[in-house]
Write a protein that holds these residues in place. Structure first.
Motif, PDB file in Angstrom:
ATOM      1  N   THR A  13       0.815  -1.219   0.000  1.00  0.00           N
ATOM      2  CA  THR A  13       0.000   0.000   0.000  1.00  0.00           C
ATOM      3  C   THR A  13       0.852   1.273   0.000  1.00  0.00           C
ATOM      4  O   THR A  13       0.349   2.349  -0.298  1.00  0.00           O
ATOM      5  CB  THR A  13      -0.964   0.035   1.213  1.00  0.00           C
ATOM      6  N   ASP A  14       2.144   1.147   0.302  1.00  0.00           N
ATOM      7  CA  ASP A  14       3.049   2.295   0.308  1.00  0.00           C
ATOM      8  C   ASP A  14       3.726   2.522  -1.045  1.00  0.00           C
ATOM      9  O   ASP A  14       4.451   3.502  -1.220  1.00  0.00           O
ATOM     10  CB  ASP A  14       4.142   2.105   1.372  1.00  0.00           C
ATOM     11  N   TYR A  15       3.501   1.618  -1.973  1.00  0.00           N
ATOM     12  CA  TYR A  15       4.213   1.638  -3.256  1.00  0.00           C
ATOM     13  C   TYR A  15       4.145   3.009  -3.945  1.00  0.00           C
ATOM     14  O   TYR A  15       5.169   3.551  -4.359  1.00  0.00           O
ATOM     15  CB  TYR A  15       3.675   0.544  -4.187  1.00  0.00           C
ATOM     16  N   GLN A  16       2.961   3.559  -4.087  1.00  0.00           N
ATOM     17  CA  GLN A  16       2.806   4.808  -4.837  1.00  0.00           C
ATOM     18  C   GLN A  16       3.596   5.944  -4.192  1.00  0.00           C
ATOM     19  O   GLN A  16       4.315   6.675  -4.879  1.00  0.00           O
ATOM     20  CB  GLN A  16       1.321   5.187  -4.941  1.00  0.00           C
ATOM     21  N   GLN A  17       3.505   6.082  -2.878  1.00  0.00           N
ATOM     22  CA  GLN A  17       4.219   7.165  -2.198  1.00  0.00           C
ATOM     23  C   GLN A  17       5.737   6.974  -2.274  1.00  0.00           C
ATOM     24  O   GLN A  17       6.473   7.954  -2.435  1.00  0.00           O
ATOM     25  CB  GLN A  17       3.786   7.268  -0.742  1.00  0.00           C
ATOM     26  N   ILE A  18       6.197   5.730  -2.152  1.00  0.00           N
ATOM     27  CA  ILE A  18       7.634   5.462  -2.268  1.00  0.00           C
ATOM     28  C   ILE A  18       8.111   5.813  -3.668  1.00  0.00           C
ATOM     29  O   ILE A  18       9.135   6.488  -3.837  1.00  0.00           O
ATOM     30  CB  ILE A  18       7.955   3.987  -1.938  1.00  0.00           C
ATOM     31  N   SER A  19       7.375   5.391  -4.675  1.00  0.00           N
ATOM     32  CA  SER A  19       7.751   5.689  -6.065  1.00  0.00           C
ATOM     33  C   SER A  19       7.805   7.186  -6.321  1.00  0.00           C
ATOM     34  O   SER A  19       8.733   7.687  -6.967  1.00  0.00           O
ATOM     35  CB  SER A  19       6.770   5.032  -7.038  1.00  0.00           C
ATOM     36  N   VAL A  32      10.679  -1.189  -7.885  1.00  0.00           N
ATOM     37  CA  VAL A  32      10.280  -0.958  -6.491  1.00  0.00           C
ATOM     38  C   VAL A  32       9.173  -1.926  -6.073  1.00  0.00           C
ATOM     39  O   VAL A  32       9.211  -2.492  -4.981  1.00  0.00           O
ATOM     40  CB  VAL A  32       9.849   0.509  -6.270  1.00  0.00           C
ATOM     41  N   SER A  33       8.201  -2.142  -6.914  1.00  0.00           N
ATOM     42  CA  SER A  33       7.099  -3.040  -6.575  1.00  0.00           C
ATOM     43  C   SER A  33       7.595  -4.452  -6.275  1.00  0.00           C
ATOM     44  O   SER A  33       7.066  -5.127  -5.389  1.00  0.00           O
ATOM     45  CB  SER A  33       6.081  -3.068  -7.719  1.00  0.00           C
ATOM     46  N   ASP A  34       8.629  -4.882  -6.989  1.00  0.00           N
ATOM     47  CA  ASP A  34       9.168  -6.237  -6.810  1.00  0.00           C
ATOM     48  C   ASP A  34       9.857  -6.423  -5.464  1.00  0.00           C
ATOM     49  O   ASP A  34       9.939  -7.543  -4.965  1.00  0.00           O
ATOM     50  CB  ASP A  34      10.177  -6.570  -7.916  1.00  0.00           C
ATOM     51  N   ILE A  35      10.379  -5.349  -4.895  1.00  0.00           N
ATOM     52  CA  ILE A  35      11.135  -5.465  -3.634  1.00  0.00           C
ATOM     53  C   ILE A  35      10.523  -4.640  -2.509  1.00  0.00           C
ATOM     54  O   ILE A  35      11.205  -4.305  -1.541  1.00  0.00           O
ATOM     55  CB  ILE A  35      12.617  -5.075  -3.841  1.00  0.00           C
ATOM     56  N   ARG A  47       2.220  10.224   5.936  1.00  0.00           N
ATOM     57  CA  ARG A  47       2.725  10.099   4.566  1.00  0.00           C
ATOM     58  C   ARG A  47       4.202   9.742   4.568  1.00  0.00           C
ATOM     59  O   ARG A  47       4.941  10.072   5.497  1.00  0.00           O
ATOM     60  CB  ARG A  47       2.454  11.346   3.742  1.00  0.00           C
ATOM     61  N   VAL A  48       4.632   9.095   3.500  1.00  0.00           N
ATOM     62  CA  VAL A  48       6.021   8.658   3.372  1.00  0.00           C
ATOM     63  C   VAL A  48       6.896   9.869   3.060  1.00  0.00           C
ATOM     64  O   VAL A  48       6.683  10.548   2.055  1.00  0.00           O
ATOM     65  CB  VAL A  48       6.162   7.592   2.256  1.00  0.00           C
ATOM     66  N   ILE A  49       7.882  10.107   3.942  1.00  0.00           N
ATOM     67  CA  ILE A  49       8.802  11.230   3.728  1.00  0.00           C
ATOM     68  C   ILE A  49      10.252  10.743   3.604  1.00  0.00           C
ATOM     69  O   ILE A  49      11.151  11.531   3.356  1.00  0.00           O
ATOM     70  CB  ILE A  49       8.670  12.301   4.838  1.00  0.00           C
ATOM     71  N   GLY A  50      10.436   9.419   3.751  1.00  0.00           N
ATOM     72  CA  GLY A  50      11.766   8.837   3.602  1.00  0.00           C
ATOM     73  C   GLY A  50      11.662   7.355   3.349  1.00  0.00           C
ATOM     74  O   GLY A  50      10.678   6.716   3.732  1.00  0.00           O
ATOM     75  N   CYS A  51      12.678   6.806   2.680  1.00  0.00           N
ATOM     76  CA  CYS A  51      12.691   5.376   2.416  1.00  0.00           C
ATOM     77  C   CYS A  51      14.121   4.899   2.170  1.00  0.00           C
ATOM     78  O   CYS A  51      15.007   5.687   1.855  1.00  0.00           O
ATOM     79  CB  CYS A  51      11.819   5.014   1.216  1.00  0.00           C
TER      80      CYS A  51
END
Length: 147
Positions: A13-19, A32-35, A47-51
């Motif tokens: 569910t975080d994929y879009q924000q990470i991308s 990214v989706s694969d890993i 919200r995702v602010i770091g990865c």
């Protein structure tokens, strides 16, 4: 105003924000989706602010996709993410970590990463799409023993 930041493992569910974050930071997003399960994320106000990701390859990992939103930089968030990945790896069969960096080799030295010849990297790491992309960009290869 200082915002509370918390870390956790990423999920699909975080994929879009990470991308979106990686794109904003000029980093690749193709696999990214694969890993996605390899990512740790930093959240502020939901919200995702770091990865950062630790792509597993047997007894070695490839640290990659370390990114922090511009307005949250210089607060130690990337350091917390990398530290979380390395601590997690130390509790497994992983014995060494690799990364490629074009801009921050001194930054990664704090965890014991040092320059390492790319041609001596284990084959599983070399075959990684992320490693091949970074190597083509003339990134410096670094290695850290986790034992």
């Amino acid at each position: 105003m200082l915002t509370d930041v918390r870390l956790r493992a990423a999920s699909q569910t975080d994929y879009q924000q990470i991308s979106e974050l990686l794109e904003c930071c000029g980093l690749p997003t193709e696999d990214v989706s694969d890993i996605i399960d390899s990512f740790q994320i930093a959240l502020a106000d939901g919200r995702v602010i770091g990865c950062a990701a630790a792509e597993g390859h047997g007894e070695a990992i490839l640290i990659r996709s370390v990114a922090v939103e511009l307005t949250f930089r210089d607060r130690g968030i990337a350091s917390q993410l990398v530290e979380a990945l390395l601590m997690q790896a130390r509790g497994t069969e992983v014995r060494e970590a690799y990364l490629l960096s074009t801009t921050a080799p001194a930054y990664f030295a704090r965890w014991g990463f040092s320059l390492f010849p790319a041609d001596q990297v284990p084959a599983k790491i070399k075959m990684s799409a992320a490693f091949q992309r970074a190597a083509q960009a003339s990134a410096l290869c670094m290695r850290c023993e986790l034992t």
